[in-house]
Design an enzyme around this catalytic site. Structure first.
Site, mmCIF file in Angstrom:
data_model
loop_
_atom_site.group_PDB
_atom_site.id
_atom_site.type_symbol
_atom_site.label_atom_id
_atom_site.label_comp_id
_atom_site.label_asym_id
_atom_site.label_seq_id
_atom_site.Cartn_x
_atom_site.Cartn_y
_atom_site.Cartn_z
ATOM 1 C CG ASP A 480 -1.918 1.136 1.176
ATOM 2 O OD1 ASP A 480 -1.614 2.225 1.674
ATOM 3 O OD2 ASP A 480 -3.005 0.901 0.602
ATOM 4 C CG ASN A 488 -5.365 10.640 -5.652
ATOM 5 O OD1 ASN A 488 -4.612 10.704 -6.623
ATOM 6 N ND2 ASN A 488 -5.901 9.507 -5.229
ATOM 7 C CG ASP A 497 -4.481 8.224 -12.392
ATOM 8 O OD1 ASP A 497 -4.915 7.699 -11.339
ATOM 9 O OD2 ASP A 497 -5.208 8.805 -13.232
ATOM 10 C CD GLU A 523 -4.642 3.574 -1.415
ATOM 11 O OE1 GLU A 523 -4.872 3.752 -0.226
ATOM 12 O OE2 GLU A 523 -5.558 3.670 -2.299
#
Length: 614
Positions: A480, A488, A497, A523
């Protein structure tokens, strides 16, 4: 016309044989008749002589007997006549005249046996019949009583009467008769042959015409027109044959060229087009059944299995290899092989362009030129390699091998037919490839190209089953990105991304081909390492952790962005008896890493899990 000549020759020989048999039979009968006539004449003359001598003796005129005999000879066309006395008569009356003595053995034999003797003497000049008849003492039934003058018993031979007849005219008459018969028969033969020739020739011409038409029909040409001068049923047969051939020409011509649409002419080696059509139709039927079968197969691999069965069962290829070639990467994958060893260099599998058949897209036959394919390892083995293009992405190659050159010739004859099966399989394989692509797309993450969670759900049971059968182990890593939501929120989803894509690339470069990387969530990623040691698992985890931590991301400002990873690890079957449990345990270890400061690698411990077991 050979049939006509043969027929006339046979009839001629039969008639000549009949003529010969007739002449021989007539000749024998004529000879027998002539001899019998002469014998009857001699019997008559003998009776006259017997009666005359008896009369001479009764009338005491025995001194005149020679004159009597000469008259008998003259009047009956007797060549010579004489009498000879028996022993009893000689003892009683003496030797008699000088010409009444026994002249030869025939006279002696007749005097001894009392039986008549006939003898024919023939030479080139004449034919003579000699007849000697005994003169016996009369019985009581006779009109005269010989015992009144002779001291003999009844039935004793008093003497013999010998006569010679010139029957030469019989032979001349017989020859003349035979010549007449021969002439009549020869005339009859000529007339018969003429009539046979006149009446049979039209039928023979019709027969010859029929032969010509049928011979053309064997070559697939039904354009022949039958003609005949014969009427009646023969004319009806000719008309029916002409009608049949017209229909055959119209129908078969279309069939022949329509079949060529599916299978090119010349693929079946036969001079008989009807047999060729039958073979092609049978081939089409088999290919149709094959195609209907593979259309219901569930995967490309099943279709490949069908093709392999065709090679083994229908064409009875003993040694072959079946390859799938990726036209994009030029990698070649072995689907099936009857042999343990590959006849090609290993580099050919990595680069299919090394294969002559694939590179030239043409059939490669080793017997056509020495060492034809430079990528072939075999020295004493002949091969026939058939390339076949499925689409832009995939090609197939069938490589058949044999040490027997005659077997190679058999393979060469089957090349076109094998291609027909591959052609029939082509749309099905293309459809299966498309379905695999669609399915693969649905099972992959569009952004990273990694498999998604849906794929894991479909494949996990197979992985478990395989692991249990082969006692394999798996290490499960849950990864993770630390504080990903902040990326973000701060820099936007496009930067987020980029981070996700970069991590996916790190995973691909850090694991083996046998391992599996999956985008498990936003993620969050999952990695399955097969048969890895504890040290190996930690080595891979550190490699991923450090490689990702070394990345820098351009966020559009003067500064760059760096991110870290938290990794949780669980092992099957050490930590859990199912991979699903291990995934849960790895997630628990990841949670532990997050709660204890992030940016670390944590292995699962039983005390970390507070929930209920499942």
């Amino acid at each position: 016309m050979k049939t006509k000549s043969r027929l006339l020759l046979i009839v001629t020989f039969m008639l000549l044989g009949l003529t010969a048999a007739t002449i021989v039979n007539i000749s024998l009968n004529f000879r027998e008749y002539s001899i019998n006539s002469a014998v009857e004449k001699s019997q008559l003359a003998a009776n006259i002589v017997k009666d005359g001598l008896t009369a001479h003796m009764v009338n005491n005129m025995m001194d005149k007997r020679q004159y009597f005999l000469d008259k008998i000879a003259t009047s009956n066309n007797i060549k010579s006549i004489w009498i000879a006395r028996g022993e009893n008569v000689i003892q009683q009356y003496g030797e008699g005249l000088s010409n009444e003595a026994i002249r030869d053995e025939i006279d002696k034999e007749v005097l001894r046996t009392g039986e008549s003797v006939q003898k024919i003497t023939e030479n080139t000049k004449a034919t003579t019949l000699r007849v000697t008849i005994p003169y016996k003492a009369s019985t009581p039934m006779d009109n005269t009583n010989c015992m009144s003058c002779h001291n003999v018993a009844r039935g004793d031979t008093l003497g013999v009467i010998s006569m010679e007849f010139d029957i030469s005219d019989m032979r001349s008459s017989g020859m003349l008769t035979i010549l007449k018969i021969l002439g009549i028969n020869l005339l009859f033969i000529v007339v018969v042959l003429f009539l046979i020739n006149y009446y049979v020739t039209p039928y023979l011409n019709l027969f010859s015409n029929l032969q010509s038409g049928i011979k053309k029909a064997y070559s697939g040409d039904f354009s022949h027109h039958f003609v005949s001068k014969v009427g009646g049923d023969a004319r009806s047969v000719v008309d029916q044959m002409n009608s049949l051939f017209r229909k055959m020409q119209e129908t078969f011509g279309d069939i022949k060229y329509n079949l060529a649409t599916f299978i090119p002419q010349g693929c079946v080696s036969s001079s008989d087009p009807l047999y060729e059509a039958k073979t092609i139709i049978s081939e089409l039927s088999d290919i149709y059944k094959f195609k209907k079968t593979i259309e219901l197969d569930g995967s490309k691999d099943e279709v490949y299995t069908r093709i392999i069965d065709i090679l083994k069962l229908k064409y009875q290829v003993g040694h072959f290899a079946f390859y799938e070639v990726n036209n994009v990467t030029t990698e070649r994958k072995l689907i099936y092989s009857t042999e343990d060893e590959n006849i090609c260099f290993e580099k050919t599998n990595k680069n299919a362009m090394e294969c002559r058949a694939h590179r030239t897209n043409s059939v490669t036959i080793s017997t056509e030129f020495p060492n034809l394919c430079q990528a072939c390892l075999a020295v004493d083995v002949n091969y026939v390699c058939i390339p076949f293009n499925i689409n832009h992405d995939i090609s197939l190659t069938v490589s058949m091998t044999s040490e027997d050159r005659d077997e190679v010739e058999k393979m060469k004859k089957n090349i076109s037919s094998i291609k027909h099966y591959l052609e029939a399989a082509k749309p099905v394989i293309e459809s299966q490839i498309l379905m695999e692509k669609l399915r693969d797309t649905s099972l992959r993450d569009g952004m990273t190209g990694l498999y998604n969670r849906r794929f894991l759900e479909e494949i996990i049971d197979k992985i478990m089953s395989h692991a249990n059968r082969h006692n394999e182990t798996y290490a499960v890593m849950m990864l993770d990105v630390d504080f990903f939501k902040m990326v973000n929120d701060t820099y936007g989803h496009d930067i987020g991304d980029k981070v996700i894509v970069a991590l996916a690339k790190v995973l691909k470069n850090s694991i083996r081909e046998a391992d599996l990387a999956i985008r498990y969530g936003g993620e969050e990623f999952l990695v399955l390492l097969s048969n890895a040691t504890d040290e190996g698992v930690m080595q891979v985890a550190r490699k991923i952790h450090s490689a990702f931590g070394a990345l820098s991301f351009d966020v559009g400002t003067a500064e760059s962005l760096k991110k870290t990873l938290s990794i949780g690890i669980a092992k099957f079957p050490t930590d859990g008896d199912t991979i699903w449990k291990c995934i849960k345990y790895a997630d628990t270890a990841l949670y532990e890493a997050k709660n204890t400061g992030r940016n670390k690698i944590v292995e699962f411990k039983p005390e970390m899990f507070q929930g209920e077991d499942f």
